[in-house]
Design a protein around this motif. Sequence first.
Motif, PDB file in Angstrom:
ATOM      1  N   ALA A 328       1.243  -0.715  -0.175  1.00 47.95           N
ATOM      2  CA  ALA A 328       0.131   0.410  -0.110  1.00 47.95           C
ATOM      3  C   ALA A 328       1.141   1.040  -0.178  1.00 47.95           C
ATOM      4  CB  ALA A 328      -0.918   0.102   1.268  1.00 47.95           C
ATOM      5  N   ASP A 332      -2.851   5.997  -0.838  1.00 56.03           N
ATOM      6  CA  ASP A 332      -3.896   5.364  -0.740  1.00 56.03           C
ATOM      7  C   ASP A 332      -5.189   5.930   0.269  1.00 56.03           C
ATOM      8  OD1 ASP A 332      -3.835   3.511  -2.332  1.00 56.03           O
ATOM      9  OD2 ASP A 332      -1.781   2.295  -0.976  1.00 56.03           O
ATOM     10  N   THR A 336      -8.880   5.829   1.067  1.00 58.67           N
ATOM     11  CA  THR A 336      -9.463   5.025   2.296  1.00 58.67           C
ATOM     12  C   THR A 336     -10.000   5.848   3.430  1.00 58.67           C
ATOM     13  OG1 THR A 336      -7.117   3.453   2.122  1.00 58.67           O
ATOM     14  CG2 THR A 336      -8.133   3.618   3.963  1.00 58.67           C
ATOM     15  N   GLY A 353      -4.335   6.446  -5.771  1.00 62.32           N
ATOM     16  CA  GLY A 353      -4.121   5.321  -4.903  1.00 62.32           C
ATOM     17  C   GLY A 353      -6.487   4.903  -5.033  1.00 62.32           C
ATOM     18  N   ILE A 354      -5.954   3.913  -4.054  1.00 60.17           N
ATOM     19  CA  ILE A 354      -7.013   3.214  -4.100  1.00 60.17           C
ATOM     20  C   ILE A 354      -7.445   2.729  -2.721  1.00 60.17           C
ATOM     21  CG2 ILE A 354      -6.352   1.446  -5.414  1.00 60.17           C
ATOM     22  CD1 ILE A 354      -6.081  -1.388  -3.498  1.00 60.17           C
ATOM     23  N   SER A 355      -9.288   2.549  -2.111  1.00 60.52           N
ATOM     24  CA  SER A 355      -9.515   3.043  -0.454  1.00 60.52           C
ATOM     25  C   SER A 355      -8.788   1.172  -0.128  1.00 60.52           C
ATOM     26  CB  SER A 355     -11.081   2.967  -1.244  1.00 60.52           C
ATOM     27  OG  SER A 355     -11.491   2.972   0.316  1.00 60.52           O
ATOM     28  N   LEU A 356      -8.043   1.275   1.259  1.00 61.20           N
ATOM     29  CA  LEU A 356      -8.176  -0.168   1.548  1.00 61.20           C
ATOM     30  C   LEU A 356      -8.605  -0.378   3.665  1.00 61.20           C
ATOM     31  CD1 LEU A 356      -4.551   1.276   2.585  1.00 61.20           C
ATOM     32  CD2 LEU A 356      -4.952  -0.209   1.047  1.00 61.20           C
TER      33      LEU A 356
END
Length: 595
Positions: A328, A332, A336, A353-356
């Motif tokens: 990660a 992110d 997130t 980024g991506i949601s964690l």
Amino acid sequence: MRSLPYLICLLLLVAAMFSCDGGRKRIAHEATIQQPNIIILMSDDQGWGDLSLSGNKNLQTPNIDLLATKGVQFTQFYVSPVCSPTRAEFLTGRYHPRCGVYSTSEGGERINLDETTIAQIFKKAGYATAAFGKWHNGMQYPYHPNGRGFDEFYGFCSGHWGNYFSPLLEHNGKLVKGNGFIADDLTEKAISFIEGNKNKPFFLYVPYNTPHSPMQVPDRWWNAFKDKPLKMRADDPEAEDTDFTRAALAMCENLDWNVGRILSKLKEVNLEQNTIVVYLSDNGPNGWRWNGGMKGRKGSTDEGGIRSPLIIRWPAAIKAGTQIEQIAAAIDLFPTLADLAGIPYHTEKPLDGISLKPLLLNQTHSPDERLLFAHWDGRVSVRKGQYRLDDQGKLYDIKNDPGQEKDISDSQPEIANQLTTAVESWKGEMLKNISVDNRPLPVGHAGFPYTQLPARDGKAHGRIVRSNKYPNSSFFTNWKSPDDRLTWEVEVLTTGDYQVEIYYTCPEKDVGSTLQVSFGQDRIEGKITQAQEPKLIGKENDRVERMESYEQEFIPMKMGSIHLEKGRGYITLQALHIPGSQVMDFRLLMLTKVN
């Protein structure tokens, strides 16, 4: 229909719940669970290995360790190799080259104004927002934190600061004097903010500026380390400056103490359960010291230069004691935190980024197929799963070789070729004309009264020189001729009158120079009438010799009011008459709109 005895019992139960302190807390907790508070604690130049949590036996960081014990720890979390890019990636959820950040000073640290920050998202959702510490993503409004979604800002906007004991700082653009050791002072502001906003949701960002150099730390912390044997050393002990390491670790223990103070405040005001606390650093260690055997330090795109601790605690929703091994990154954190808070975060520009959230709430555990890129100064590395392709095109199995000692490109040609192609594509998309900067410094935004034009952002002409090659906390000196001058390329956003102040030092024997500030056809003159001896300060508090500029006790001189017309051009500061051997040493020109 319910019987009368049942209704009476129900009413008595409800009354008991409201009369019971614990019942009130449960009801308040249930009412706010969907809108958690957010606190982001970011250290500066603290490596992954600078925590006892990481196995370092040279220091103790019990509060940060406990934060991990009660929350989630990411074991493979990545940031940028240096300060301002990491901050930009956290604030925007996008890789820093997309945001206009290509340097750590002289304007290259600024986030483009068409980027949306995480603070703007939370502020729009009704959160009180604040940042206390080192901003490092733009000084002049609207690059300023108050222009990027933060209601409150206290600290400094530069990349580093030259004095950590009651230094000159700013509060919402107005210059103020700090109170004591800077990390302690920032923590006090954070605690006050929590107290003042305990009855409504808040978003609090505390970007500390330690253990970044200069290596200044109070005696309480230094005395515990100054003669302490180091049980764990850098991989190459000869490259390690042990006193520098001791100072850095002393600063880390001070940070841990301050983290503990913030956590204690949350508990005191009954916000511990429903506050998301995030802890990370902005890059690898700022010196060669123990870092888990990883290759590289600050400035490097290798593992040791970019792996950071990441701890997230949210007792109301996240299972304690969890470790997450999937990779990660700082990009992110935007999606997130917004996702965890239930805040829509669709921005005009797509996030990298991506949601964690699924990982944090144990909702999914997917294979690690994503690519995470690290860039600095034209060098790019990429991580996929357990592999890293370094900036020289060599492939390493980081899981089994964190020191990046064995290139496995020949034995894993498919992965090496895939990542090499990915890097070239990323460079082509991100780095084209990255350092071509046509953004002037904004002056006089209608929504903000103050504009700082520091030496850091100025250009010297003639024989004037900068006090140090690192611009961030520098001043200009050797000003001896009417042909010498300083300029700032600016865009005046609002036509009007502006109060002009300069911050300077000048020995008694050289008092009397006449100065002129001009912009186009508008100009104002002033005369230095008060002496301020140019004495260098900072060395008396340094635990090891610094690389950066020393400081001075600069004082302000009001020159009067200048009329500025809207438009682009250069603000020029020059001397018209010099009766002595020099004009002054110069730190800052402050413009304040006159109502």
